[in-house]
Design a protein around this motif. Structure first.
Motif, short mmCIF file in Angstrom:
data_model
loop_
_atom_site.label_atom_id
_atom_site.label_comp_id
_atom_site.label_asym_id
_atom_site.label_seq_id
_atom_site.Cartn_x
_atom_site.Cartn_y
_atom_site.Cartn_z
N ASP A 40 41.99 43.10 36.12
CA ASP A 40 41.62 41.96 36.97
C ASP A 40 40.12 41.68 36.80
N ALA A 41 39.79 40.48 36.33
CA ALA A 41 38.39 40.10 36.11
C ALA A 41 37.94 39.03 37.10
N THR A 42 38.65 38.91 38.21
CA THR A 42 38.33 37.91 39.22
C THR A 42 37.00 38.23 39.90
N ASP A 43 36.20 37.19 40.13
CA ASP A 43 34.95 37.38 40.87
C ASP A 43 34.73 36.18 41.80
N SER A 46 35.30 32.65 40.30
CA SER A 46 36.56 32.31 39.65
C SER A 46 37.02 30.95 40.15
N HIS A 49 39.21 30.24 43.23
CA HIS A 49 39.48 31.60 43.74
C HIS A 49 40.83 32.13 43.25
N TRP A 50 41.22 31.67 42.07
CA TRP A 50 42.43 32.18 41.44
C TRP A 50 42.11 33.45 40.67
N ARG A 51 43.04 34.33 40.64
CA ARG A 51 42.88 35.58 39.90
C ARG A 51 42.72 35.28 38.41
N GLU A 52 41.80 35.99 37.77
CA GLU A 52 41.60 35.90 36.33
C GLU A 52 41.85 37.28 35.72
N LEU A 53 42.51 37.27 34.57
CA LEU A 53 42.80 38.53 33.89
C LEU A 53 41.99 38.60 32.61
#
Length: 137
Positions: A40-43, A46, A49-53
């Protein structure tokens, strides 16, 4: 693609390290599964505010499970010794009309069962122990 016979999924082992694969056992049921973990590379920045992988950063693995009958005393001894040694040997899994997966696997579970008037059966589970290769058929 038409339906494939389950018996056509073959499990073979390179018992002597020369690349000559031999069928280990007569598997009546079998399963090959692939999996990977995610990073998980979310910060705070993002988008939405969506999760980034993080692409390509997860741990990959494969597992094999099956049950059936040993072909002969030699294959029984080979699998049993590999389990007790904790060795990771090269296996080859042929998936009809899909491809061939090769690479090191380690036996993680081995159980034997039988009835007084039947044959000795076994169940086996293996986990990948290194990089796997894939070749299309």
């Amino acid at each position: 693609m038409t339906a494939q016979k389950g018996r056509d999924l073959l499990l073979k082992i390179d018992s002597d390290g020369t690349g000559n694969f031999v069928t280990v056992a007569g598997l009546r049921t079998r399963r090959l599964a692939f999996g990977s973990d995610i990073v998980d590379a979310t910060d705070m920045e993002s988008p939405g505010h969506w999760r980034e992988l993080l692409s390509g950063a997860g741990l990959k693995r494969a597992s094999i499970a099956g049950s059936g009958l040993f072909r002969d005393a030699q294959s029984d001894a080979l699998v049993r010794q590999q389990f007790f040694d904790g060795a990771a040997l090269d296996y080859e899994v042929t998936i009809p009309d899909f491809g061939v997966v090769t690479g090191p696997f380690q036996i993680t579970a081995l159980s034997l069962s039988g009835t007084h008037d039947g044959e000795l059966a076994f169940e086996i589970a293996l986990e990948s122990a290194g990089a796997l290769g894939f070749a299309s058929l």
